[in-house]
Design a protein around this motif. Structure first.
Motif, PDB file in Angstrom:
ATOM      1  N   ASN A  81     -11.653 -13.016 -19.146  1.00  0.00           N
ATOM      2  CA  ASN A  81     -11.316 -14.117 -18.255  1.00  0.00           C
ATOM      3  C   ASN A  81     -10.724 -15.233 -19.113  1.00  0.00           C
ATOM      4  O   ASN A  81     -11.446 -15.923 -19.825  1.00  0.00           O
ATOM      5  CB  ASN A  81     -12.548 -14.550 -17.458  1.00  0.00           C
ATOM      6  CG  ASN A  81     -12.979 -13.447 -16.499  1.00  0.00           C
ATOM      7  OD1 ASN A  81     -12.173 -12.592 -16.124  1.00  0.00           O
ATOM      8  ND2 ASN A  81     -14.247 -13.445 -16.106  1.00  0.00           N
TER       9      ASN A  81
ATOM     10  N   HIS B 245     -10.012 -15.708 -11.797  1.00  0.00           N
ATOM     11  CA  HIS B 245     -11.417 -16.008 -11.996  1.00  0.00           C
ATOM     12  C   HIS B 245     -11.641 -17.500 -11.762  1.00  0.00           C
ATOM     13  O   HIS B 245     -10.812 -18.322 -12.153  1.00  0.00           O
ATOM     14  CB  HIS B 245     -11.810 -15.621 -13.434  1.00  0.00           C
ATOM     15  CG  HIS B 245     -13.174 -16.067 -13.848  1.00  0.00           C
ATOM     16  ND1 HIS B 245     -13.396 -16.808 -14.990  1.00  0.00           N
ATOM     17  CD2 HIS B 245     -14.397 -15.881 -13.290  1.00  0.00           C
ATOM     18  CE1 HIS B 245     -14.697 -17.049 -15.109  1.00  0.00           C
ATOM     19  NE2 HIS B 245     -15.319 -16.496 -14.091  1.00  0.00           N
TER      20      HIS B 245
ATOM     21  N   ASN C 140     -12.658 -13.246  -8.748  1.00  0.00           N
ATOM     22  CA  ASN C 140     -14.007 -13.480  -9.259  1.00  0.00           C
ATOM     23  C   ASN C 140     -14.371 -14.931  -8.974  1.00  0.00           C
ATOM     24  O   ASN C 140     -13.704 -15.847  -9.451  1.00  0.00           O
ATOM     25  CB  ASN C 140     -14.019 -13.190 -10.766  1.00  0.00           C
ATOM     26  CG  ASN C 140     -15.396 -13.338 -11.377  1.00  0.00           C
ATOM     27  OD1 ASN C 140     -16.241 -14.047 -10.842  1.00  0.00           O
ATOM     28  ND2 ASN C 140     -15.623 -12.684 -12.502  1.00  0.00           N
TER      29      ASN C 140
END
Ligand code: LLP
Length: 388
Positions: free
Chosen positions: A111, A185, A223
């Motif tokens: 990420n 994310h 996410n």
């Protein structure tokens, strides 16, 4: 939660120590995973919250993956049986060695928090003959209405890539052969109890991912990070986080496109309420304005009150005396080594055992050796001595 049998055993143990209620952890995981299954979501436990192997073992067995913020956490996750295909790795300062560790392990997603980081991951992956799967950690500029030190999604925070960088970053990625963009994310803060923050997050996620769709970029994974808070005021009444409202609000507000996978990274909500610190009273000191209960546990064992002015509920396990107002402090030579300036406890004296509740998340793992104090040990409720 602590019962009389536990207290009898506590009396024989050297204090301070952490005590983990593994039955409560199991119950929390059962409820959490029931929602994850119901909505077909994916969960990665935020290892930073508590990395005790026994705790990791239960969480891994319950089917969660791992959310890591260092190469050392990635290695720990792998060592504790988490499948690399369920490991995600965030953090603004990934070192070359940490990136290599994660590439070797074959994690699900880096990420990424900046353009230069993506370039470095690409170059290291190229040197290793690998393709790194990456997601962009986006800073959506949302105020999570929590303590300023645990807010991560505002423009002034160091985390994530801002929307104005999308053009340059996606152009750069197009020219890199050893990274593959697989998702977006988000993680906007911790100890969030105002559910409207998650509603706003869902709206922002939709707005921001549209930019990618409009630019012909497919987003396979979304996410939403962690952040769900727990009840520090009434841990005995509310030992499990409000998963119901949390997942309902996400399910209602998040637009999921066909084939898209949705991920979460819970930390505190999984482990926060299952941990206690058990401490002995060294002295009760009568001050000018208040009575001080001086514990053998201090900010070296639990830094949250000193660092975030966090409230942790407490209980005198060995007194039924009349409720009395105390300030509860630790032994460390710092004025901030104060657990609370005012709390009602049953009348307290030297030798009493005090339980500090809700210490399962960001407690033991943030322990330190200031003043040369040893790191606190821990015990589990499943330990034979508590089950007799
Ligand atoms: N994902 C990322 C990328 C994170 O940075 C964090 C926490 C989480 C997930 C898990 O968040 P949770 O579900 O636990 O809220 N030491 C502070 C909390 C720091 C949180 C850091 N990041 C405290 O004691 O309150």
């Amino acid at each position: 939660m602590i019962n009389e049998k536990h207290t009898e055993v506590f009396k024989t143990l050297k204090t301070p120590f952490y005590f983990y209620d593994m039955e409560l952890l199991k119950e929390t995981l059962e409820l959490y995973t029931s929602y994850i299954k119901r909505y077909n979501y994916n969960a990665h436990y935020a290892i930073k919250a508590n990395a005790q192997p026994e705790i990791l073992h239960l969480i891994q067995k319950a089917g969660l993956g791992a959310d890591c913020v260092s190469g050392m956490e990635v290695a720990l996750a792998v060592k504790n049986g988490f499948a690399p295909s369920k490991i995600v790795y965030a953090g603004v300062g990934k070192s070359d060695a940490e990136i290599k560790t994660a590439l070797k392990a074959g994690i699900y997603s880096f990420n990424c928090e900046s353009a230069p980081e993506i370039k470095v991951i690409n170059d290291i992956a190229s040197g290793m003959g690998k393709i790194a799967k990456i997601s962009l950690r986006v800073n959506p500029d949302i105020d999570a209405h929590t303590h300023k030190y645990i807010s991560t999604g505002r423009q002034e925070d160091k985390f994530g890539i801002s929307p104005w960088e999308f053009d340059a970053v996606t152009e750069m990625i197009k020219g890199l052969k050893n990274v593959k963009l697989i998702g977006l994310h988000f993680h906007v803060g911790s100890q969030i109890t105002d559910m409207s923050v998650f509603q706003l997050l869902c709206r922002m996620v939709e707005q921001l991912q549209r930019w990618f769709i409009e630019h012909g970029i497919k987003i396979e994974n979304l996410n939403l990070g962690g952040g769900l808070g727990i009840d520090y005021q009434n841990p005995v009444k509310n030992p499990i986080a409000n998963f119901k409202d949390y997942f309902e609000i996400i399910h209602k507000n998040l637009i999921v496109r066909p084939g898209q996978k949705i991920h979460f990274e819970p930390g505190r909500a999984i482990v926060g309420q299952c941990g206690e610190i058990i401490s002995r009273v060294l002295y009760v000191k009568i001050g000018q304005k208040q009575k001080f209960v001086i514990l053998d546990a201090g900010m070296n064992d639990l830094i949250r009150p000193a660092l975030y002015q966090a409230h942790h509920d407490m209980e005198n396990l060995t007194s039924t005396g009349k409720l009395t107002k105390y300030a509860v402090v630790g032994p460390v030579c710092e004025s901030s080594d104060v657990f609370t300036k005012s709390i009602l406890l049953n009348q307290t004296q030297r030798g009493d055992l005090i339980a500090i509740h809700s210490a399962g998340a960001y407690g033991q793992v943030m322990g330190m050796r200031y003043n040369q104090k040893p790191l606190a040990k821990c015990y589990y409720s499943t330990d034979k001595r508590f089950c007799k």
